[in-house]
Design a protein around this motif. Sequence first.
Motif, PDB file in Angstrom:
ATOM      1  N   THR A  75       0.836  -1.271  -0.067  1.00 39.62           N
ATOM      2  CA  THR A  75       0.064   0.201   0.054  1.00 39.62           C
ATOM      3  C   THR A  75       0.891   1.214  -0.061  1.00 39.62           C
ATOM      4  N   HIS A  76       2.081   1.225   0.474  1.00 41.39           N
ATOM      5  CA  HIS A  76       3.098   2.303   0.394  1.00 41.39           C
ATOM      6  C   HIS A  76       2.398   3.806   0.714  1.00 41.39           C
ATOM      7  N   CYS A  77       2.000   3.841   2.164  1.00 39.49           N
ATOM      8  CA  CYS A  77       1.528   4.831   2.856  1.00 39.49           C
ATOM      9  C   CYS A  77       0.004   5.022   2.371  1.00 39.49           C
ATOM     10  N   LEU A  78      -0.393   4.520   1.235  1.00 45.35           N
ATOM     11  CA  LEU A  78      -1.684   4.873   0.722  1.00 45.35           C
ATOM     12  C   LEU A  78      -2.838   3.909   1.512  1.00 45.35           C
ATOM     13  N   LYS A  79      -4.141   4.774   1.529  1.00 40.87           N
ATOM     14  CA  LYS A  79      -5.061   3.783   2.085  1.00 40.87           C
ATOM     15  C   LYS A  79      -6.494   3.665   1.314  1.00 40.87           C
TER      16      LYS A  79
ATOM     17  N   ALA B 117      -0.381  -7.455  -4.240  1.00 41.36           N
ATOM     18  CA  ALA B 117       0.304  -5.812  -4.320  1.00 41.36           C
ATOM     19  C   ALA B 117      -1.000  -5.222  -4.945  1.00 41.36           C
ATOM     20  N   LEU B 118      -1.137  -3.932  -4.362  1.00 42.49           N
ATOM     21  CA  LEU B 118      -2.231  -3.079  -4.633  1.00 42.49           C
ATOM     22  C   LEU B 118      -1.361  -1.958  -5.590  1.00 42.49           C
ATOM     23  N   MET B 119      -0.401  -1.851  -5.287  1.00 46.08           N
ATOM     24  CA  MET B 119       0.508  -0.616  -6.181  1.00 46.08           C
ATOM     25  C   MET B 119       0.520  -0.947  -7.680  1.00 46.08           C
ATOM     26  N   THR B 120       0.171  -0.022  -8.563  1.00 49.61           N
ATOM     27  CA  THR B 120       0.448  -0.518 -10.057  1.00 49.61           C
ATOM     28  C   THR B 120       1.852  -0.295 -10.385  1.00 49.61           C
TER      29      THR B 120
ATOM     30  N   LEU C 129      -2.762   3.228  -6.546  1.00 48.46           N
ATOM     31  CA  LEU C 129      -3.046   1.811  -6.151  1.00 48.46           C
ATOM     32  C   LEU C 129      -3.940   1.683  -7.393  1.00 48.46           C
ATOM     33  N   GLY C 130      -3.345   1.315  -8.479  1.00 47.93           N
ATOM     34  CA  GLY C 130      -4.221   0.993  -9.706  1.00 47.93           C
ATOM     35  C   GLY C 130      -4.642  -0.511  -9.691  1.00 47.93           C
TER      36      GLY C 130
ATOM     37  N   GLY D 225       3.051  -6.790   3.651  1.00 45.62           N
ATOM     38  CA  GLY D 225       4.290  -6.065   3.686  1.00 45.62           C
ATOM     39  C   GLY D 225       4.184  -4.641   2.882  1.00 45.62           C
ATOM     40  N   ASP D 226       5.272  -3.938   3.116  1.00 44.14           N
ATOM     41  CA  ASP D 226       5.499  -2.418   2.138  1.00 44.14           C
ATOM     42  C   ASP D 226       4.229  -1.812   2.563  1.00 44.14           C
ATOM     43  N   LEU D 227       4.181  -1.478   3.889  1.00 40.66           N
ATOM     44  CA  LEU D 227       3.068  -0.788   4.390  1.00 40.66           C
ATOM     45  C   LEU D 227       3.519   0.882   3.952  1.00 40.66           C
ATOM     46  N   THR D 228       4.745   1.153   3.861  1.00 38.84           N
ATOM     47  CA  THR D 228       5.184   2.527   3.880  1.00 38.84           C
ATOM     48  C   THR D 228       6.151   2.812   2.591  1.00 38.84           C
ATOM     49  N   ASN D 229       6.906   4.003   2.618  1.00 34.28           N
ATOM     50  CA  ASN D 229       7.757   4.210   1.460  1.00 34.28           C
ATOM     51  C   ASN D 229       9.410   4.176   2.167  1.00 34.28           C
ATOM     52  N   ALA D 230       9.366   5.146   3.377  1.00 33.86           N
ATOM     53  CA  ALA D 230      10.730   5.371   3.946  1.00 33.86           C
ATOM     54  C   ALA D 230      10.817   4.423   5.028  1.00 33.86           C
TER      55      ALA D 230
END
Length: 434
Positions: free
Chosen positions: A155-159, A400-403, A409-410, A173-178
């Motif tokens: 999700t990389h910080c997105l909700k 994975a939700l990130m495109t 989140l495509g 995993g990969d809830l965040t960016n930094a």
Amino acid sequence: MGNYLEGTYKTPDGKVTGEPSTASGSAHSTATDTSSSTATHAGNNSQSTSSSTAKAPSNAAATTTSASATPASGGEIMRAHALVGALGLGAALNARRFQTSALPFELPSVAHRIVSSPLKYLSQQLYALQLFVRGAPLLLPAKRERIHVLCISDTHCLKPEQLPIADLLIHAGDLTNAGTADEIQDQVDWLKSLDYKYKIVIAGNHDSYFDPRSRGEQDKYRQINWGDGQQKILYLQHSSIELDFNQHGRTLTVFGAPQIPACGGPEFAFQYPRGQDAWSGTVPADTDILVTHTPPKYHLDLPRGMGCEWLLEEVWRVRPRLHVFGHVHCGHGQEGAFWDDAQKAFERLGARNERGPLVDLVGLRGWLDAARLLVSSTLGLIWSRVWGGTSNNTLMVNAALMTGSTGRLGNNKAEYVPNLAAQVCVERGSQLHE
């Protein structure tokens, strides 16, 4: 296996140990007193940002990756043109189409995949076709109670604003960016607000806080508030938990582990050298649901295989009912694993070096594996669709939700598994919105 993480290693009895967790609400002993630097993240997904509300930016801006592929040189492009012309495909094709991406987690073009190894490309299409025709990997007794599982990752910080109803939510995993404590706490607070009976989380390589090697000094003594009661988040790191679903009269054992083959700099968490065995004997044999961040190699993975071959061998040994992962954004989707000769042949073909169509034409071993794949796939279809045969199969989900590297989140469908006990009649959840 050898040490892949300072302070985390496999003991002689096959268990992985590490720094005890001090985070409130952690399900098991895990290393959670960590954070990441705000340096640029490289490899998979994005350039990191110190803002806990920033979107995952495109990794086109990533500058510190140690795994990035080098763009094809002019000489390589000319050789590609000559080879295409010799095969009668036409030298007019733009040679840039045959270059690999400079970003290691981007999907190569179809043209590049065909020219690199037509045999491997055709085998991938054949394997996907037989899986589609074969259908769901598990069979459900008509009156069996269902346990609904919602799988998300990266999700990389997105909700996402809308998620379907389920008994169990898994974030791979990969809830965040930094990976700072602030970013992670923000994502955890969002997960705590969701109404699910159980919520399980593992770390990803961007979640640097959880790895002692990549934690930032500013977060050295920070702790994560995992909540309590119905809000509690169950964090797994080389650990298992047994979940009781009283309304279904069943329990499920879930094992989670975050380690990945190295794909970036020291700011990435839980990396081990690519090719090193960080998995053998680490997953309990009674695991019903396996949650990892990396995919098993060649399955819902990049064509060249960015996942882990040792994880693949471990999943062959354990054969859980459900395997949830993420990491490779473009691999998003679901796939059945039938653990048969067709799958073995597919994986051998996936391991072949991509040396062009001429090598494929004269490589006897490759054609033998292709023949085994075709014959075994046909026999598998007859066994499952005609004779109604069953076996201990697995559903694999890349959630994975990130495109790709877009920062959006495509992949706008959460992976919804409503029938975990048996036939996984896959339904799609509600569309996600940024």
